[in-house]
Design a protein around this motif. Structure first.
Motif, PDB file in Angstrom:
ATOM      1  N   GLY A 257       0.809  -1.230   0.000  1.00 55.67           N
ATOM      2  CA  GLY A 257       0.000   0.000   0.000  1.00 55.67           C
ATOM      3  C   GLY A 257       0.834   1.268   0.000  1.00 55.67           C
ATOM      4  O   GLY A 257       0.398   2.319   0.473  1.00 55.67           O
ATOM      5  N   LEU A 258       2.047   1.191  -0.531  1.00 57.75           N
ATOM      6  CA  LEU A 258       2.960   2.343  -0.477  1.00 57.75           C
ATOM      7  C   LEU A 258       3.065   3.050  -1.828  1.00 57.75           C
ATOM      8  O   LEU A 258       2.795   2.461  -2.875  1.00 57.75           O
TER       9      LEU A 258
ATOM     10  N   GLN B  62      -2.223  17.170  -3.622  1.00 56.45           N
ATOM     11  CA  GLN B  62      -1.051  16.297  -3.747  1.00 56.45           C
ATOM     12  C   GLN B  62      -0.651  16.244  -5.212  1.00 56.45           C
ATOM     13  O   GLN B  62      -1.519  16.338  -6.080  1.00 56.45           O
TER      14      GLN B  62
ATOM     15  N   ILE C 250       1.324  13.532  -7.368  1.00 55.56           N
ATOM     16  CA  ILE C 250       1.974  12.216  -7.356  1.00 55.56           C
ATOM     17  C   ILE C 250       2.618  11.970  -8.717  1.00 55.56           C
ATOM     18  O   ILE C 250       1.954  12.063  -9.755  1.00 55.56           O
TER      19      ILE C 250
ATOM     20  N   GLN D 193      -3.108   3.270  -8.155  1.00 57.86           N
ATOM     21  CA  GLN D 193      -3.000   3.430  -6.690  1.00 57.86           C
ATOM     22  C   GLN D 193      -3.225   4.897  -6.300  1.00 57.86           C
ATOM     23  O   GLN D 193      -3.844   5.192  -5.292  1.00 57.86           O
TER      24      GLN D 193
ATOM     25  N   ALA E 295      -6.083   6.560  -3.862  1.00 57.50           N
ATOM     26  CA  ALA E 295      -5.759   7.403  -2.697  1.00 57.50           C
ATOM     27  C   ALA E 295      -6.425   8.775  -2.795  1.00 57.50           C
ATOM     28  O   ALA E 295      -6.988   9.276  -1.813  1.00 57.50           O
ATOM     29  N   LEU E 296      -6.381   9.401  -3.972  1.00 57.27           N
ATOM     30  CA  LEU E 296      -6.979  10.740  -4.109  1.00 57.27           C
ATOM     31  C   LEU E 296      -8.505  10.672  -4.043  1.00 57.27           C
ATOM     32  O   LEU E 296      -9.159  11.615  -3.599  1.00 57.27           O
TER      33      LEU E 296
ATOM     34  N   LYS F 257     -10.088   8.819  -2.020  1.00 61.00           N
ATOM     35  CA  LYS F 257     -10.409   8.770  -0.580  1.00 61.00           C
ATOM     36  C   LYS F 257      -9.998  10.046   0.142  1.00 61.00           C
ATOM     37  O   LYS F 257     -10.355  10.254   1.292  1.00 61.00           O
ATOM     38  N   ASP F 258      -9.185  10.867  -0.515  1.00 63.97           N
ATOM     39  CA  ASP F 258      -8.617  12.034   0.161  1.00 63.97           C
ATOM     40  C   ASP F 258      -9.641  13.175   0.232  1.00 63.97           C
ATOM     41  O   ASP F 258     -10.068  13.691  -0.805  1.00 63.97           O
TER      42      ASP F 258
END
Lengths: 532, 57
Positions: A164-165, A219, A221, A239, A243-244, A246-247
């Protein structure tokens, strides 16, 4: 008479950017014809040989040994060279003596157990080892290094996904995480627009324009340039999207990449199709007209990407796509404030230059910025030769020689083998600028000027200085010079002064724009005027 | 919450390995960063590195 002398320091390691600075200082010493300062890697030894400066001492050294070799007019100049190196090394020591610098990643994490991120810029073969170590220690990774096989990239990205990184890169030049610019990035406002980009300079241009339009970045990325190829399967971009999504700080998501493979494009679309967030997608130069979703918008240029993202970030969440597009056009003027005036000046100047001058030469340090320019020109019916052509009929066989209208990416391997990237050290471009400026067929020169962290300390000053040199001693009519247009990618918060940069460029008679698209439109108007 | 989203809500603490200029940029901004004073293993001797790797396994 010429003399060659070398000096070796065993087991003394310095990184490439530092060595480049040392080289620049040594080159300034009078009587030094050529100099090479570096670590004894195979590549560097090959360079020494090709410059005809090989000595017995250098033949035997390894990658951990520092060397300097110089070709000089007199033998005793070497004393001055060595004393200069000594004083530069001492400066380096005294500036870095205060902090603890562990020898390995393991000891860094032991010393600072809360470490959660690793920025890696080692030579490729070693970078893989360290990136793997970092991921195994649950550190997010930004991998700046290139020369990493696509198989190894996949291995690292799969490992990161499993944990998850973030695994940004390899060859990831730009990221902004939690407002912190990493490697090559600009100081931009924070805001509600998230960017995931396979292109470093593309992301820099869009984030800077978003800042200029009054919005900001949640962010940024980076994925590395190959993420959307079939072999990598878009692992980092997918990925990042997750993440974005959920952000809570991100309302609008911008995706930037060269056109993805068909399979990867489908995966991306299916992952965002039911999203409640808005997407602005720039798959450089390619349009996907078959996607019918009010939340997903495609753009052709980086400039349009920034404008639409900003408008969407400001708009009500339920706004329909067509309204968004209509209103985004009204936003153009905030960026184009001086475009009309600049175009008039450029057209006026083009009337004073000789009839022989017909062509454009675009000298770019950012590959995506070169593509942005070439795409805009093509829409105006102007085809350009390039080392990264959008039409393979226009591929330069020798990127070091321009043909008719040409735009070159000077960050391409063909220019940077054994030399620093022109965004860090502009001599590759300076040399080319002088050459093109002296070409009697050149009507207009277009350049990018990328400020921000990671970049040279004064890229605009370098352009201005080089142009001043190129003009000096030229025996032709004062007015009969190529017109020079520079697009500057920077915010007023960047470490280099934006105001001073603009001033330096304008003092040399350069027309300054604030986006590649704007600068290119000015160029297109000039070419239209002169019939080039 | 995924690791990436957790990172978005945490202070970034960086280990920099490679170009020292990246470390200096971050340090100048008072970011929490540590520079790893990296050297090529086994003096960059590839045969020796392979041997060392075998030993570690």
């Amino acid at each position: 008479m010429m003399f060659v002398a070398a000096e070796i320091k065993k087991n003394t390691y310095y990184d490439s950017v530092y060595l480049m600075r040392v080289t620049k200082e040594i080159e300034k010493i009078e009587g030094v014809i050529s100099v090479l300062v570096g670590m004894g890697t195979e590549l560097n030894k090959e360079l020494v040989l090709s410059l005809d400066m090989m000595t017995q001492e250098i033949e035997t050294i390894g990658a951990n040994d520092f060397f300097v070799v110089a070709k000089m007019e007199k033998k005793d100049i070497m004393v001055e060279v060595l004393s200069k190196i000594e004083s530069l090394m001492n400066e380096q020591k005294s500036s870095s003596i205060k902090e603890y610098k562990p020898a390995t990643l393991e000891s860094a994490v032991k010393y600072e157990p809360l470490t959660n991120f690793s920025l890696i810029s080692l030579p490729g073969e070693y970078a893989i080892i360290e990136a793997k170590k970092a991921l195994e220690r649950n550190l997010h990774v930004m991998l700046f290094s290139d020369n990493i096989s696509i198989e190894k990239e996949k291995e690292l990205k799969l490992l990161a996904k499993q944990r998850g990184l973030l695994m940004m890169g390899p060859d990831c030049g730009t990221a902004i995480i939690n407002g912190i610019p990493l490697a090559f990035a600009n100081e931009v406002n924070r805001g509600s627009i998230g960017i995931i980009s396979a292109s470093g300079t593309g992301a820099q241009e869009v984030s800077v324009l978003i800042d200029k339009l009054g919005s900001g970045i949640s962010q940024l990325i980076g994925t590395g340039g190959r993420d959307l190829k079939d072999e990598i399967d878009g692992i980092m971009m997918l990925q990042g999207i997750e993440a974005l999504e959920k952000d809570e700080s991100t309302d609008v998501i911008v995706l930037i990449s060269k056109p993805p493979s068909k399979n990867v494009a489908e995966k991306i679309f299916s992952s965002i199709n039911s999203s409640k967030k808005c997407y602005v997608i720039n798959f450089i130069g390619s349009e996907f007209s078959n996607i019918n979703n009010d939340k997903i918008h495609f753009t052709v240029s980086l400039e349009e990407t920034a404008k639409l993202a900003v408008w969407l970030a400001n708009a009500e969440k339920t706004t329909r796509k067509n309204e968004a597009e209509k209103r985004s056009k009204n936003k153009i003027d905030k960026l184009s404030i001086r475009e009309k005036e600049s175009t008039l000046i450029a057209k006026k100047r083009s009337k004073n230059i000789s009839k022989k001058r017909k062509y454009l030469r675009g000298l770019f340090t950012g590959g995506t910025l070169a593509l942005e320019a070439m795409n805009i020109l093509q829409k105006e019916g102007i085809s350009t030769y390039s080392n990264i052509p959008i039409d393979y009929d226009y591929e330069l066989t020798n990127p070091k020689e321009s043909i008719k209208n040409t735009c070159v990416d000077l960050g391409d391997d063909v220019f940077t083998k054994g030399r620093p990237h022109p965004m860090i050290e502009p001599s590759i471009r300076n040399e080319r600028l002088i050459k093109e400026f002296n070409d009697e067929e050149v009507a207009i020169i277009l350049m990018d000027c990328v400020l921000g962290y990671g970049s040279h300390e004064d890229p605009a000053g370098e352009i201005a200085k080089t142009l001043a040199e190129a003009k000096k001693g030229m025996g032709r009519e004062k007015n009969d010079n190529p017109i020079v247009v520079v697009s500057i990618c920077a915010t007023d918060k960047d470490p280099q002064s934006l105001n001073q940069s603009v001033l330096d460029l304008e003092n040399e008679g350069i027309i300054v724009s604030f986006s590649t698209a704007q600068a290119t439109r000015i160029v297109a108007k000039v070419l239209e005027t002169i019939g080039g | 919450m995924s690791e990436i989203n957790e990172l978005f809500n945490k202070q970034l603490r960086i280990a920099n390995i490679g170009l020292e200029s990246f470390y200096k940029d971050l340090k100048a901004k008072e970011i929490d960063v540590i520079h790893v004073n990296w050297r090529p293993p086994a003096g960059g001797n590839k045969k020796m590195i392979k041997l060392l790797d075998k030993l570690k396994k």
